[in-house]
Design a protein around this motif. Structure first.
Motif, PDB file in Angstrom:
ATOM      1  N   ILE A 151       0.829  -1.209   0.000  1.00  0.00           N
ATOM      2  CA  ILE A 151       0.000   0.000   0.000  1.00  0.00           C
ATOM      3  C   ILE A 151       0.860   1.254   0.000  1.00  0.00           C
ATOM      4  CG2 ILE A 151      -1.629   1.310   1.402  1.00  0.00           C
ATOM      5  CD1 ILE A 151      -2.806  -1.492   2.129  1.00  0.00           C
ATOM      6  N   GLY A 152       1.834   1.298   0.925  1.00  0.00           N
ATOM      7  CA  GLY A 152       2.655   2.514   1.018  1.00  0.00           C
ATOM      8  C   GLY A 152       3.522   2.726  -0.209  1.00  0.00           C
TER       9      GLY A 152
ATOM     10  N   GLY B 295       3.374   0.702  -3.116  1.00  0.00           N
ATOM     11  CA  GLY B 295       2.774   0.326  -4.392  1.00  0.00           C
ATOM     12  C   GLY B 295       1.604   1.224  -4.784  1.00  0.00           C
ATOM     13  N   MET B 296       0.630   1.353  -3.864  1.00  0.00           N
ATOM     14  CA  MET B 296      -0.609   2.046  -4.235  1.00  0.00           C
ATOM     15  C   MET B 296      -0.514   3.547  -4.019  1.00  0.00           C
ATOM     16  SD  MET B 296      -3.255  -0.662  -2.589  1.00  0.00           S
ATOM     17  CE  MET B 296      -4.292  -1.646  -3.652  1.00  0.00           C
ATOM     18  N   LEU B 297       0.096   3.942  -2.907  1.00  0.00           N
ATOM     19  CA  LEU B 297       0.115   5.369  -2.557  1.00  0.00           C
ATOM     20  C   LEU B 297       0.759   6.233  -3.646  1.00  0.00           C
ATOM     21  CD1 LEU B 297      -0.430   7.528  -0.362  1.00  0.00           C
ATOM     22  CD2 LEU B 297       1.888   7.121   0.442  1.00  0.00           C
TER      23      LEU B 297
ATOM     24  N   LYS C 246       0.906   5.806  -6.779  1.00  0.00           N
ATOM     25  CA  LYS C 246       0.026   5.913  -7.949  1.00  0.00           C
ATOM     26  C   LYS C 246      -1.102   6.907  -7.675  1.00  0.00           C
ATOM     27  CE  LYS C 246       1.013   1.399  -9.827  1.00  0.00           C
ATOM     28  NZ  LYS C 246       0.718   0.001  -9.578  1.00  0.00           N
ATOM     29  N   ILE C 247      -1.664   6.806  -6.473  1.00  0.00           N
ATOM     30  CA  ILE C 247      -2.756   7.730  -6.130  1.00  0.00           C
ATOM     31  C   ILE C 247      -2.230   9.164  -6.072  1.00  0.00           C
ATOM     32  CG2 ILE C 247      -4.361   8.369  -4.299  1.00  0.00           C
ATOM     33  CD1 ILE C 247      -4.603   5.359  -3.703  1.00  0.00           C
ATOM     34  N   GLU C 248      -1.046   9.311  -5.482  1.00  0.00           N
ATOM     35  CA  GLU C 248      -0.458  10.661  -5.424  1.00  0.00           C
ATOM     36  C   GLU C 248      -0.163  11.179  -6.819  1.00  0.00           C
ATOM     37  OE1 GLU C 248       2.828  10.281  -2.622  1.00  0.00           O
ATOM     38  OE2 GLU C 248       1.726  11.643  -1.331  1.00  0.00           O
ATOM     39  N   ALA C 249       0.295  10.265  -7.702  1.00  0.00           N
ATOM     40  CA  ALA C 249       0.572  10.685  -9.081  1.00  0.00           C
ATOM     41  C   ALA C 249      -0.712  11.150  -9.756  1.00  0.00           C
ATOM     42  CB  ALA C 249       1.196   9.526  -9.858  1.00  0.00           C
ATOM     43  N   THR C 250      -1.812  10.418  -9.490  1.00  0.00           N
ATOM     44  CA  THR C 250      -3.095  10.837 -10.065  1.00  0.00           C
ATOM     45  C   THR C 250      -3.465  12.235  -9.578  1.00  0.00           C
ATOM     46  OG1 THR C 250      -3.758   8.527  -9.932  1.00  0.00           O
ATOM     47  CG2 THR C 250      -5.477  10.131 -10.383  1.00  0.00           C
ATOM     48  N   VAL C 251      -3.310  12.438  -8.262  1.00  0.00           N
ATOM     49  CA  VAL C 251      -3.667  13.746  -7.698  1.00  0.00           C
ATOM     50  C   VAL C 251      -2.763  14.830  -8.284  1.00  0.00           C
ATOM     51  CG1 VAL C 251      -3.787  15.095  -5.574  1.00  0.00           C
ATOM     52  CG2 VAL C 251      -4.555  12.730  -5.580  1.00  0.00           C
ATOM     53  N   ASP C 252      -1.465  14.522  -8.372  1.00  0.00           N
ATOM     54  CA  ASP C 252      -0.525  15.508  -8.919  1.00  0.00           C
ATOM     55  C   ASP C 252      -0.874  15.836 -10.364  1.00  0.00           C
ATOM     56  OD1 ASP C 252       0.756  15.614  -6.575  1.00  0.00           O
ATOM     57  OD2 ASP C 252       2.498  14.430  -7.158  1.00  0.00           O
TER      58      ASP C 252
ATOM     59  N   ARG D 271      -3.715  15.614 -11.763  1.00  0.00           N
ATOM     60  CA  ARG D 271      -4.937  16.422 -11.810  1.00  0.00           C
ATOM     61  C   ARG D 271      -4.627  17.878 -11.454  1.00  0.00           C
ATOM     62  NH1 ARG D 271      -7.929  14.389  -7.721  1.00  0.00           N
ATOM     63  NH2 ARG D 271      -8.437  12.637  -9.050  1.00  0.00           N
TER      64      ARG D 271
ATOM     65  N   MET E 104      -8.116   3.333  -6.744  1.00  0.00           N
ATOM     66  CA  MET E 104      -7.040   3.220  -7.739  1.00  0.00           C
ATOM     67  C   MET E 104      -7.552   3.394  -9.162  1.00  0.00           C
ATOM     68  SD  MET E 104      -4.041   2.497  -6.360  1.00  0.00           S
ATOM     69  CE  MET E 104      -3.147   1.450  -7.476  1.00  0.00           C
TER      70      MET E 104
ATOM     71  N   ARG F 219      -7.962   5.995 -10.767  1.00  0.00           N
ATOM     72  CA  ARG F 219      -7.115   7.025 -11.368  1.00  0.00           C
ATOM     73  C   ARG F 219      -7.861   7.884 -12.386  1.00  0.00           C
ATOM     74  NH1 ARG F 219      -1.178   4.895 -12.176  1.00  0.00           N
ATOM     75  NH2 ARG F 219      -0.928   7.044 -11.551  1.00  0.00           N
TER      76      ARG F 219
ATOM     77  N   PRO G  26       5.175   7.272   2.358  1.00  0.00           N
ATOM     78  CA  PRO G  26       4.680   5.882   2.378  1.00  0.00           C
ATOM     79  C   PRO G  26       4.682   5.268   3.771  1.00  0.00           C
ATOM     80  CG  PRO G  26       6.142   6.187   0.524  1.00  0.00           C
ATOM     81  CD  PRO G  26       6.207   7.458   1.318  1.00  0.00           C
TER      82      PRO G  26
ATOM     83  N   SER H 211       1.271   4.406   5.761  1.00  0.00           N
ATOM     84  CA  SER H 211       1.015   3.025   6.188  1.00  0.00           C
ATOM     85  C   SER H 211       0.712   2.978   7.674  1.00  0.00           C
ATOM     86  CB  SER H 211       2.224   2.149   5.877  1.00  0.00           C
ATOM     87  OG  SER H 211       2.579   2.246   4.529  1.00  0.00           O
TER      88      SER H 211
END
Lengths: 166, 261
Positions: A32-33, A35-37, A39-45, A47, B54, B56, B91, B95
């Motif tokens: 999560i920290g 792998g997923m975070l 990607k989500i931050e990249a989406t927000v950035d 946007r 996710m 996106r 991260p 977490s």
């Protein structure tokens, strides 16, 4: 108190607690920290960047529209000024033409007037001369009729002349 | 929950029971316990929650907006407390925050109604203490990695008059060393106290209705139940606040390590 009891060395579940905590938390951190975070931050950035870019583009378009309007206004001002100048010039030219033509007509008229005046004067002169001779004849006839004296034509003329011209 | 003869043991909820699957690790028997089960449940719930965010999309749906609210919350906190370098530690702090939050909230689930036994992972000092030690270890590693021995200047706050240094430095050192304990203890105590209080009140509710003078017992029960509702709401708040405090203090400590003072 089970929480404190497990901290004693001979407790059976402290090792299980620590083991599973490390396994689960490492899993959360990696999946999560890490792998997923991002990607989500990249989406927000992405946007945020898109919103900022769109705003900048809108601002630029606004400025361009302002410029366009300004140049349009300048152009229309210039063309209006040119049109006014052309109208003024045309008016000026027309006025000058009219003046010239008027002057010409004026000159012709005054010429005609002078000619007519001269004609009148000549006619008057000849009329005056005729009156003199007619008056001399009439005077001679009158004298002959009244007194029976024949007056010489030259004398009568002279007398008439004297009377007419004072 | 309820022991024999109407006696209710409020500490019973914190007991760890083996669920099987034991193996030997360095001389210690490692078993899959109810504590481990609830950690795994928290991890799965957290994974599902994050997975829903996710998609996106450029324009987020409700779920994505909720997930981005959490990530943005932690990102902004790291940004505000540490600066752009804080992104590296996001991260870990994220977490930490989400794990603690989910464990706190899952422990509050009223599954006792269904006969199940919810277990609050964060009500154990072994768990919160280890999380605090991890945070403290990160602070030490980052601090000495980046600043070397200069990291010790942390114990001398900026602008301390020279004669005060021998007094201030030990105080700062002690307060620095106490950090992992206070960090772990705070969460453990808040969770334990809240759950004990709820359990004691629920014992009042049950024993009140079982009392011999029913009218008096009923009054006690109803009042206790009303109090329980309020305290449950308060505990939900505490669950969020304690997770936030843990993450906030971790970020502040990491800031000390990254930027010194």
């Amino acid at each position: 108190m089970p929480q404190i009891a497990q901290l004693t060395a001979d407790n059976w579940y402290l090792a299980s607690q620590l083991f599973w905590l490390l396994v689960v938390f490492a899993g959360i951190y990696l999946v999560i920290g890490r792998g997923m975070l991002p990607k989500i931050e990249a989406t927000v950035d992405a946007r945020d960047r898109k919103v900022a870019d769109d705003l900048a583009a809108a601002k630029a378009a606004h400025a361009a529209a302002d410029n366009l309007e300004e140049s349009y206004r300048q152009q229309s001002d210039a063309s209006r000024a040119a049109a006014q100048k052309a109208v003024a010039a045309a008016k000026d030219k027309a006025a000058k033409d009219a003046e010239k033509r008027l002057a010409k007509v004026d000159a012709e008229l005054s010429e005609k007037l002078a000619a007519a005046e001269a004609g009148v004067a000549a006619a008057r002169k000849s009329a005056m001369a005729e009156i003199e001779s007619v008056a001399a004849d009439a005077a001679g006839d009158l004298v002959a009729k009244l007194s029976g004296v024949k007056v010489a034509a030259a004398d009568a003329k002279a007398a008439v002349k004297a009377v007419l011209h004072g | 929950m309820a022991a024999e003869s109407g006696k209710i043991d409020p500490m019973h909820q914190f007991e760890v029971t083996p669920l099987g699957g034991g193996f030997n690790l360095g001389g210690h028997e490692v078993l899959f316990t109810n504590s481990a089960l609830w950690m795994v449940i928290a991890a799965i719930a957290l994974g599902l929650f994050m997975w829903g965010g996710m998609r996106r999309q450029l324009v987020p749906g409700r779920w994505q907006a909720a997930v981005e609210g959490f990530t943005g919350f932690i990102s902004n906190m790291m940004m505000a407390n540490i600066g752009t370098e804080g992104r590296k530690y996001t991260p870990y702090v994220f977490s930490l925050f989400m794990f603690i939050l989910f464990c706190n909230l899952l422990g509050m689930l009223p599954l006792g109604v269904l006969g199940l036994h919810p277990f609050t992972v964060t009500s154990h000092i072994a768990i919160t203490g280890v999380l605090a030690l991890i945070s403290f270890a990160i602070v030490l590693v980052v601090g000495f990695w980046r600043h070397g021995l200069h990291f010790f200047s942390l114990f001398v706050p900026h602008g301390t008059p020279l004669p005060m240094i021998p007094i201030i430095a030990p105080i700062e050192f002690v307060s620095f060393m106490v950090r992992p304990f206070s960090l772990g203890l705070r969460l453990f105590v808040a969770m334990t106290a809240g759950h004990v209080l709820l359990k004691v009140l629920s014992g009042f509710v049950i024993n009140g209705f079982n009392a011999e003078t029913l009218w008096l017992g009923s009054i006690v029960s109803v009042l206790s139940f009303i109090l329980m509702i309020g305290i449950s709401a308060l505990e939900l708040l505490v669950a969020g606040i304690q997770a936030y405090v843990f993450a906030l203090l971790t970020s502040l400590y990491i800031n000390d390590a990254v930027n010194l003072h």
